[in-house]
Design an enzyme around this catalytic site. Structure first.
Site, PDB file in Angstrom:
ATOM      1  N   LYS A  10      44.964  34.944  38.436  1.00 57.04           N
ATOM      2  CA  LYS A  10      45.276  35.152  37.020  1.00 57.04           C
ATOM      3  C   LYS A  10      45.883  33.904  36.368  1.00 57.04           C
ATOM      4  O   LYS A  10      46.304  32.970  37.064  1.00 57.04           O
ATOM      5  CB  LYS A  10      46.224  36.350  36.894  1.00 57.04           C
ATOM      6  CG  LYS A  10      45.586  37.695  37.312  1.00 57.04           C
ATOM      7  CD  LYS A  10      46.558  38.841  37.074  1.00 57.04           C
ATOM      8  CE  LYS A  10      45.953  40.182  37.447  1.00 57.04           C
ATOM      9  NZ  LYS A  10      46.893  41.304  37.174  1.00 57.04           N
ATOM     10  N   TYR A  50      39.371  45.663  31.910  1.00 57.05           N
ATOM     11  CA  TYR A  50      40.559  46.520  32.008  1.00 57.05           C
ATOM     12  C   TYR A  50      40.434  47.794  31.171  1.00 57.05           C
ATOM     13  O   TYR A  50      41.445  48.428  30.850  1.00 57.05           O
ATOM     14  CB  TYR A  50      41.811  45.738  31.618  1.00 57.05           C
ATOM     15  CG  TYR A  50      42.353  44.876  32.743  1.00 57.05           C
ATOM     16  CD1 TYR A  50      42.753  45.447  33.953  1.00 57.05           C
ATOM     17  CD2 TYR A  50      42.491  43.501  32.601  1.00 57.05           C
ATOM     18  CE1 TYR A  50      43.263  44.683  34.984  1.00 57.05           C
ATOM     19  CE2 TYR A  50      43.005  42.718  33.635  1.00 57.05           C
ATOM     20  CZ  TYR A  50      43.391  43.320  34.818  1.00 57.05           C
ATOM     21  OH  TYR A  50      43.907  42.559  35.840  1.00 57.05           O
ATOM     22  N   PHE A  58      50.712  48.725  27.644  1.00 52.62           N
ATOM     23  CA  PHE A  58      50.657  47.280  27.903  1.00 52.62           C
ATOM     24  C   PHE A  58      49.258  46.692  27.777  1.00 52.62           C
ATOM     25  O   PHE A  58      49.058  45.515  28.060  1.00 52.62           O
ATOM     26  CB  PHE A  58      51.251  46.959  29.275  1.00 52.62           C
ATOM     27  CG  PHE A  58      50.576  47.678  30.430  1.00 52.62           C
ATOM     28  CD1 PHE A  58      49.374  47.224  30.960  1.00 52.62           C
ATOM     29  CD2 PHE A  58      51.157  48.809  30.990  1.00 52.62           C
ATOM     30  CE1 PHE A  58      48.749  47.875  32.012  1.00 52.62           C
ATOM     31  CE2 PHE A  58      50.541  49.471  32.057  1.00 52.62           C
ATOM     32  CZ  PHE A  58      49.335  48.996  32.560  1.00 52.62           C
ATOM     33  N   ASN A 113      51.272  38.759  37.315  1.00 51.79           N
ATOM     34  CA  ASN A 113      51.452  38.949  38.754  1.00 51.79           C
ATOM     35  C   ASN A 113      50.389  38.263  39.610  1.00 51.79           C
ATOM     36  O   ASN A 113      50.078  38.700  40.713  1.00 51.79           O
ATOM     37  CB  ASN A 113      51.585  40.441  39.076  1.00 51.79           C
ATOM     38  CG  ASN A 113      50.381  41.233  38.638  1.00 51.79           C
ATOM     39  OD1 ASN A 113      49.403  40.675  38.161  1.00 51.79           O
ATOM     40  ND2 ASN A 113      50.439  42.537  38.815  1.00 51.79           N
ATOM     41  N   HIS A 116      44.484  39.789  40.867  1.00 48.40           N
ATOM     42  CA  HIS A 116      43.871  41.118  40.778  1.00 48.40           C
ATOM     43  C   HIS A 116      43.053  41.334  42.035  1.00 48.40           C
ATOM     44  O   HIS A 116      42.411  40.407  42.520  1.00 48.40           O
ATOM     45  CB  HIS A 116      42.934  41.211  39.570  1.00 48.40           C
ATOM     46  CG  HIS A 116      42.018  42.412  39.658  1.00 48.40           C
ATOM     47  ND1 HIS A 116      42.411  43.659  39.237  1.00 48.40           N
ATOM     48  CD2 HIS A 116      40.767  42.564  40.196  1.00 48.40           C
ATOM     49  CE1 HIS A 116      41.425  44.527  39.487  1.00 48.40           C
ATOM     50  NE2 HIS A 116      40.419  43.888  40.060  1.00 48.40           N
ATOM     51  N   GLU A 127      33.014  45.700  39.559  1.00 47.58           N
ATOM     52  CA  GLU A 127      33.670  44.491  39.060  1.00 47.58           C
ATOM     53  C   GLU A 127      32.884  43.229  39.415  1.00 47.58           C
ATOM     54  O   GLU A 127      32.764  42.312  38.592  1.00 47.58           O
ATOM     55  CB  GLU A 127      35.098  44.418  39.613  1.00 47.58           C
ATOM     56  CG  GLU A 127      35.982  45.536  39.041  1.00 47.58           C
ATOM     57  CD  GLU A 127      37.350  45.644  39.681  1.00 47.58           C
ATOM     58  OE1 GLU A 127      38.129  46.518  39.256  1.00 47.58           O
ATOM     59  OE2 GLU A 127      37.663  44.853  40.604  1.00 47.58           O
TER      60      GLU A 127
HETATM   61  P1  GDP Z   1      47.235  46.481  40.268  1.00 46.84           P
HETATM   62  O1  GDP Z   1      46.067  47.282  40.764  1.00 46.84           O
HETATM   63  O2  GDP Z   1      48.288  46.244  41.313  1.00 46.84           O
HETATM   64  O3  GDP Z   1      46.816  45.181  39.609  1.00 46.84           O
HETATM   65  O4  GDP Z   1      47.986  47.353  39.155  1.00 46.84           O
HETATM   66  P2  GDP Z   1      47.479  48.326  37.978  1.00 46.84           P
HETATM   67  O5  GDP Z   1      46.047  48.701  38.144  1.00 46.84           O
HETATM   68  O6  GDP Z   1      48.487  49.430  37.882  1.00 46.84           O
HETATM   69  O7  GDP Z   1      47.648  47.437  36.663  1.00 46.84           O
HETATM   70  C1  GDP Z   1      46.707  46.472  36.324  1.00 46.84           C
HETATM   71  C2  GDP Z   1      47.416  45.260  35.801  1.00 46.84           C
HETATM   72  O8  GDP Z   1      48.055  45.591  34.567  1.00 46.84           O
HETATM   73  C3  GDP Z   1      48.562  44.722  36.668  1.00 46.84           C
HETATM   74  O9  GDP Z   1      48.129  43.908  37.729  1.00 46.84           O
HETATM   75  C4  GDP Z   1      49.362  43.948  35.668  1.00 46.84           C
HETATM   76  O10 GDP Z   1      48.812  42.658  35.395  1.00 46.84           O
HETATM   77  C5  GDP Z   1      49.237  44.808  34.404  1.00 46.84           C
HETATM   78  N1  GDP Z   1      50.384  45.701  34.285  1.00 46.84           N
HETATM   79  C6  GDP Z   1      50.685  46.800  35.023  1.00 46.84           C
HETATM   80  N2  GDP Z   1      51.842  47.361  34.607  1.00 46.84           N
HETATM   81  C7  GDP Z   1      52.291  46.591  33.566  1.00 46.84           C
HETATM   82  C8  GDP Z   1      53.416  46.635  32.708  1.00 46.84           C
HETATM   83  O11 GDP Z   1      54.281  47.511  32.821  1.00 46.84           O
HETATM   84  N3  GDP Z   1      53.503  45.658  31.746  1.00 46.84           N
HETATM   85  C9  GDP Z   1      52.557  44.682  31.607  1.00 46.84           C
HETATM   86  N4  GDP Z   1      52.697  43.752  30.657  1.00 46.84           N
HETATM   87  N5  GDP Z   1      51.477  44.605  32.397  1.00 46.84           N
HETATM   88  C10 GDP Z   1      51.345  45.534  33.364  1.00 46.84           C
END
Ligand code: GDP
Length: 139
Positions: A10, A50, A58, A113, A116, A127
């Site tokens: 990312k 996404y 978010f 973070n 992905h 994807e």
């Molecule tokens: P992952 O599968 O571990 O990537 O997590 P998720 O599928 O739950 O979320 C997708 C992505 O959305 C995450 O990797 C983060 O970049 C973003 N994200 C998730 N939770 C938050 C949040 O609370 N705030 C923000 N700004 N981004 C978030």
């Protein structure tokens, strides 16, 4: 069983020149990078990628972040690649990520973070075709 998963390095990581360090963790975990390209994602691409999160509060922030700098899209191959890469990535929130994981080592926040990784083999297939033609993946 040999499997493929989809990965994105990312913008927070590419911005800090961490592509090589992230790839070292991936390769040390026994995953092979069988396709890789650095791209500037368009807003449309990020929104489509996404889509599943479009109702989340978010979503706008996430899309803005994903197009804020180039990303590196990748296909990783190895035994149980989907689960293995999820382990190597660590928890979504780096504060909860285990030692040695990419997010523990490098991520800045729950949003920014660093990586992905697909959450299932079915989603990996969906994807991968968004970013790679079959002939670009050389296993
Ligand atoms: P992952 O599968 O571990 O990537 O997590 P998720 O599928 O739950 O979320 C997708 C992505 O959305 C995450 O990797 C983060 O970049 C973003 N994200 C998730 N939770 C938050 C949040 O609370 N705030 C923000 N700004 N981004 C978030």
């Amino acid at each position: 069983m040999a499997e493929r998963t989809f990965s994105i390095i990312k913008p927070d990581a590419t911005r800090r020149n961490l592509t090589g360090k992230v790839n070292a963790v991936i390769e040390d975990a026994g995953l092979r990078i069988v396709a890789q390209r650095r791209i500037q994602m368009t807003r449309a691409q990020a929104e489509k990628f996404y889509e599943i999160h479009k109702e989340r509060p978010f979503f706008g922030e996430l899309v803005d972040f994903m197009i804020s700098a180039p990303v590196v899209v990748q296909v990783l191959e190895g035994d149980n690649a989907v689960a293995r890469y999820r382990d190597v990535m660590g928890a979504t929130n780096p504060a909860n990520a285990a030692d040695g994981t990419i997010r523990k080592l490098y991520a800045e926040s729950v949003g920014e973070n660093s990586v992905h990784g697909s959450d299932s083999a079915d989603n990996a297939a969906i994807e991968i075709v968004q970013f790679f033609k079959p002939e670009e993946i050389v296993g």
